[in-house]
Design a protein around this motif. Sequence first.
Motif, short mmCIF file in Angstrom:
data_model
loop_
_atom_site.label_atom_id
_atom_site.label_comp_id
_atom_site.label_asym_id
_atom_site.label_seq_id
_atom_site.Cartn_x
_atom_site.Cartn_y
_atom_site.Cartn_z
N LYS A 147 -12.34 7.66 0.95
CA LYS A 147 -11.90 8.88 0.27
C LYS A 147 -10.97 8.54 -0.89
O LYS A 147 -11.08 9.11 -1.98
CB LYS A 147 -11.18 9.81 1.24
N LEU A 148 -10.05 7.61 -0.66
CA LEU A 148 -9.12 7.21 -1.72
C LEU A 148 -9.88 6.56 -2.88
O LEU A 148 -9.59 6.83 -4.05
CB LEU A 148 -8.07 6.25 -1.16
N LEU A 149 -10.86 5.72 -2.56
CA LEU A 149 -11.66 5.07 -3.60
C LEU A 149 -12.36 6.12 -4.46
O LEU A 149 -12.33 6.04 -5.69
CB LEU A 149 -12.67 4.13 -2.96
N LEU A 150 -12.95 7.12 -3.85
CA LEU A 150 -13.61 8.18 -4.61
C LEU A 150 -12.61 8.94 -5.47
O LEU A 150 -12.90 9.27 -6.62
CB LEU A 150 -14.33 9.14 -3.66
N GLN A 151 -11.43 9.19 -4.93
CA GLN A 151 -10.39 9.90 -5.68
C GLN A 151 -9.97 9.08 -6.91
O GLN A 151 -9.82 9.63 -8.00
CB GLN A 151 -9.18 10.14 -4.77
N ALA A 196 -1.82 10.60 -10.73
CA ALA A 196 -0.38 10.73 -10.47
C ALA A 196 -0.09 11.03 -9.00
O ALA A 196 1.06 11.01 -8.58
CB ALA A 196 0.21 11.83 -11.34
N ASN A 197 -1.13 11.27 -8.21
CA ASN A 197 -0.92 11.65 -6.80
C ASN A 197 -1.42 10.61 -5.82
O ASN A 197 -1.68 10.92 -4.67
CB ASN A 197 -1.62 12.99 -6.52
N ILE A 198 -1.53 9.36 -6.24
CA ILE A 198 -1.98 8.29 -5.36
C ILE A 198 -0.75 7.66 -4.71
O ILE A 198 0.15 7.19 -5.40
CB ILE A 198 -2.77 7.22 -6.14
N ARG A 199 -0.73 7.68 -3.38
CA ARG A 199 0.40 7.07 -2.66
C ARG A 199 0.35 5.55 -2.81
O ARG A 199 -0.71 4.93 -2.73
CB ARG A 199 0.37 7.45 -1.18
N PHE A 200 1.50 4.96 -3.05
CA PHE A 200 1.62 3.52 -3.26
C PHE A 200 1.08 2.74 -2.06
O PHE A 200 0.28 1.81 -2.22
CB PHE A 200 3.09 3.16 -3.52
N GLY A 231 8.76 6.08 -6.72
CA GLY A 231 9.04 6.91 -5.55
C GLY A 231 8.08 6.49 -4.45
O GLY A 231 7.94 5.31 -4.15
N SER A 232 7.36 7.44 -3.88
CA SER A 232 6.35 7.11 -2.86
C SER A 232 4.97 6.94 -3.47
O SER A 232 4.02 6.58 -2.79
CB SER A 232 6.31 8.21 -1.80
N LYS A 233 4.85 7.19 -4.76
CA LYS A 233 3.56 7.14 -5.45
C LYS A 233 3.41 5.83 -6.22
O LYS A 233 4.36 5.11 -6.48
CB LYS A 233 3.44 8.30 -6.46
N ALA A 234 2.15 5.54 -6.59
CA ALA A 234 1.87 4.41 -7.47
C ALA A 234 2.02 4.89 -8.91
O ALA A 234 1.82 6.07 -9.20
CB ALA A 234 0.45 3.90 -7.22
N LYS A 235 2.37 3.99 -9.79
CA LYS A 235 2.50 4.35 -11.20
C LYS A 235 1.11 4.67 -11.77
O LYS A 235 0.13 3.98 -11.46
CB LYS A 235 3.16 3.23 -11.99
N VAL A 236 1.05 5.69 -12.59
CA VAL A 236 -0.23 6.19 -13.11
C VAL A 236 -1.00 5.11 -13.86
O VAL A 236 -2.20 4.92 -13.64
CB VAL A 236 -0.01 7.43 -14.00
N TYR A 237 -0.33 4.38 -14.75
CA TYR A 237 -1.04 3.37 -15.52
C TYR A 237 -1.58 2.25 -14.63
O TYR A 237 -2.61 1.64 -14.94
CB TYR A 237 -0.18 2.82 -16.67
N GLN A 238 -0.91 1.98 -13.52
CA GLN A 238 -1.38 0.95 -12.61
C GLN A 238 -2.60 1.43 -11.81
O GLN A 238 -3.49 0.64 -11.52
CB GLN A 238 -0.25 0.50 -11.69
N VAL A 239 -2.65 2.72 -11.49
CA VAL A 239 -3.84 3.28 -10.85
C VAL A 239 -5.03 3.13 -11.79
O VAL A 239 -6.14 2.77 -11.38
CB VAL A 239 -3.63 4.76 -10.45
N ASP A 241 -1.00 3.66 0.21
CA ASP A 241 -2.45 3.83 0.33
C ASP A 241 -3.19 2.93 -0.66
O ASP A 241 -4.22 2.34 -0.33
CB ASP A 241 -2.85 5.29 0.11
N LEU A 242 -2.67 2.82 -1.87
CA LEU A 242 -3.30 1.96 -2.88
C LEU A 242 -3.24 0.50 -2.45
O LEU A 242 -4.21 -0.24 -2.60
CB LEU A 242 -2.63 2.16 -4.24
N ARG A 243 -2.12 0.09 -1.89
CA ARG A 243 -2.00 -1.28 -1.37
C ARG A 243 -3.04 -1.53 -0.29
O ARG A 243 -3.71 -2.56 -0.27
CB ARG A 243 -0.61 -1.52 -0.78
N GLY A 244 -3.17 -0.58 0.62
CA GLY A 244 -4.14 -0.71 1.70
C GLY A 244 -5.58 -0.77 1.19
O GLY A 244 -6.40 -1.55 1.71
N LEU A 245 -5.88 0.02 0.18
CA LEU A 245 -7.22 0.00 -0.41
C LEU A 245 -7.52 -1.37 -1.00
O LEU A 245 -8.59 -1.94 -0.76
CB LEU A 245 -7.35 1.08 -1.49
N LEU A 246 -6.58 -1.92 -1.76
CA LEU A 246 -6.80 -3.24 -2.36
C LEU A 246 -7.00 -4.31 -1.29
O LEU A 246 -7.88 -5.16 -1.41
CB LEU A 246 -5.65 -3.60 -3.30
#
Length: 86
Positions: A6-10, A18-22, A60-68, A24-29
Amino acid sequence: MDKYEKLLLQILRGASDANIRFDDLRGLLRSLGFTERSKGSHHSFRRAGIEEKLNLQRDGSKAKVYQVRQVRNVILKYRLGGEADA
């Protein structure tokens, strides 16, 4: 469909970078085969066969937009999303 699918599709849709949790992104990678090294607030991700090194930091609890966006570009370039990026 599991959490990371789901996160990959998002991420591939690009509508809510701007709404990707940090965490969660680490876990996806990690689920995509990247290895993580952290030093202070910087988290570096590498994977064999991929020349780019991804560096992530919290906003904060989110990943930086440019890094997403950088993560999305690597996923698309190397076709890491399986059927999701077709």
